[in-house]
Design an enzyme around this catalytic site. Structure first.
Site, short mmCIF file in Angstrom:
data_model
loop_
_atom_site.label_atom_id
_atom_site.label_comp_id
_atom_site.label_asym_id
_atom_site.label_seq_id
_atom_site.Cartn_x
_atom_site.Cartn_y
_atom_site.Cartn_z
N ASN A 8 4.56 13.15 -7.41
CA ASN A 8 3.86 12.33 -6.42
C ASN A 8 4.41 12.74 -5.05
O ASN A 8 5.47 12.29 -4.63
CB ASN A 8 4.14 10.84 -6.69
CG ASN A 8 3.47 9.94 -5.66
OD1 ASN A 8 2.66 10.41 -4.86
ND2 ASN A 8 3.81 8.66 -5.67
N TRP A 9 3.66 13.62 -4.38
CA TRP A 9 4.15 14.19 -3.12
C TRP A 9 4.02 13.23 -1.94
O TRP A 9 4.54 13.51 -0.86
CB TRP A 9 3.38 15.47 -2.80
CG TRP A 9 3.78 16.67 -3.60
CD1 TRP A 9 4.76 16.75 -4.55
CD2 TRP A 9 3.20 17.97 -3.51
NE1 TRP A 9 4.83 18.01 -5.05
CE2 TRP A 9 3.88 18.80 -4.43
CE3 TRP A 9 2.17 18.53 -2.75
CZ2 TRP A 9 3.56 20.15 -4.60
CZ3 TRP A 9 1.86 19.87 -2.92
CH2 TRP A 9 2.55 20.66 -3.83
N LYS A 10 3.24 12.17 -2.10
CA LYS A 10 3.01 11.23 -0.99
C LYS A 10 2.47 11.99 0.24
O LYS A 10 1.54 12.78 0.07
CB LYS A 10 4.28 10.44 -0.71
CG LYS A 10 4.83 9.83 -2.01
CD LYS A 10 5.89 8.83 -1.84
CE LYS A 10 6.34 8.36 -3.22
NZ LYS A 10 7.33 7.31 -3.20
N HIS A 93 -0.39 2.49 -6.90
CA HIS A 93 1.01 2.73 -6.53
C HIS A 93 1.50 1.59 -5.65
O HIS A 93 0.77 1.08 -4.81
CB HIS A 93 1.14 4.07 -5.79
CG HIS A 93 2.57 4.48 -5.62
ND1 HIS A 93 3.37 3.97 -4.62
CD2 HIS A 93 3.36 5.30 -6.37
CE1 HIS A 93 4.59 4.48 -4.75
NE2 HIS A 93 4.61 5.29 -5.80
N GLU A 164 6.85 1.49 -13.06
CA GLU A 164 7.54 1.93 -11.84
C GLU A 164 7.92 0.71 -11.00
O GLU A 164 7.14 0.25 -10.17
CB GLU A 164 6.68 2.89 -11.02
CG GLU A 164 7.44 3.42 -9.83
CD GLU A 164 6.76 4.59 -9.16
OE1 GLU A 164 7.19 5.73 -9.39
OE2 GLU A 164 5.80 4.37 -8.42
N GLY A 234 8.82 11.25 -7.33
CA GLY A 234 8.51 11.37 -5.90
C GLY A 234 9.40 12.41 -5.24
O GLY A 234 9.15 13.62 -5.33
P1 PGA Z 1 10.82 8.50 -6.16
O1 PGA Z 1 9.29 8.09 -5.98
O2 PGA Z 1 10.92 9.40 -7.33
O3 PGA Z 1 11.18 9.17 -4.86
O4 PGA Z 1 11.57 7.22 -6.36
C1 PGA Z 1 8.51 7.76 -7.09
C2 PGA Z 1 7.18 7.18 -6.66
O5 PGA Z 1 7.12 6.50 -5.63
O6 PGA Z 1 6.16 7.39 -7.35
#
Ligand code: PGA
Length: 258
Positions: A8-10, A93, A164, A234
């Site tokens: 999940n690159w955001k 999300h 999550e 992420g």
């Molecule tokens: P993270 O993000 O691995 O940086 O905690 C995960 C996500 O938000 O899907």
């Protein structure tokens, strides 16, 4: 059943060239995997160019609108995503729920549209506060029922669920990853909710993932539980070596069998 590791690159990376390098480094290695499917959920604008480089690595979006077409300024439709070989989409999300007002009923509508256009929804569930285990299970049950309202058994089986918890996401203030026993318990809880709807046998064929600060240093803790069907990653997914270690660890662990 394969495990699934999702990047999940955001809103990252800043440049298309960096995105291309990340995808190519995966693409050169994913043929070594036999037990893991790798999905990269990139920002919308990178999806068309990346579709030329992704073949074994699957492409996903980080959102989709519930309308298949129409007038909604700034939104992207499932039909458009499909035309760029996008096959997955993250829905619900917690960042979208927290900062953009996304509700369970919006997530429900998006799931229905995504499925209609053959996008696989990766649906996030998880509480924002650390509560007692029983409270967390109640919250998960409530969220699960709301986002899956009205879905048929066939539709449910096409969804990838992710446990999550918001407090475990690396970018949240004072975040810490969930301990792996907790993650396993909640994944099993989601599996039971699914079993009630589609039967135990079919629910065991569905990969249910964990997300929240998974990286090369802690992945073994999560991957050792056969119930955890993969990870939503992420920050660590933006570093090709870190992400590859996460993928390899899930590939090393045996296929989910209970
Ligand atoms: P993270 O993000 O691995 O940086 O905690 C995960 C996500 O938000 O899907």
């Amino acid at each position: 059943m394969k495990k699934i590791v999702v990047a999940n690159w955001k809103m990252n990376p800043e440049k298309l060239e960096q995105a291309r390098i990340l995808v190519l480094s995966l693409e050169h290695r994913v043929n070594q995997l036999d037990k893991v499917e790798v999905v990269v959920c990139a920002p919308y604008i990178y999806l068309p160019p990346l579709s030329h480089y992704c073949s074994l690595t699957k492409l996903g979006a980080q959102n989709v609108n519930w309308l298949a077409k129409g007038s909604l300024t700034g939104e992207i439709s499932a039909v458009q995503l499909k035309s760029f070989r996008v096959s997955y989409v993250i829905l619900g999300h917690s960042e979208r729920r927290l900062y953009l007002g996304e509700t369970d009923s919006m997530v429900n509508a998006k799931i229905i549209t995504a499925l209609k256009y053959h996008l696989t929804p990766i649906v996030c569930l998880g509480a924002s506060d650390r509560a007692k285990k029983t409270e967390m299970k109640k919250l998960l049950t409530k969220q699960f029922r709301a986002v899956t309202a009205g879905l048929s058994q066939a539709q449910l089986q096409k969804i990838i669920f992710v446990y999550e918890p918001v407090w475990a996401i690396s970018t949240m203030k004072n975040s810490t990853p969930a301990d792996s026993e907790h993650a396993r318990d909640m994944v099993v809880h989601i599996q039971k909710l699914l079993a009630n709807k589609i039967g135990v046998g079919k629910s065991k064929n569905m990969a249910i993932l964990y997300g929240g600060t998974v990286n090369r240093s802690n992945v073994a803790e999560f991957a050792k539980h056969p119930e955890i069907g993969g990870a939503l990653v992420g920050a660590a997914s933006l570093d090709s070596e870190n992400f590859w270690e996460v993928i390899k660890e899930f590939n090393r662990e045996s296929i989910h069998k209970l």
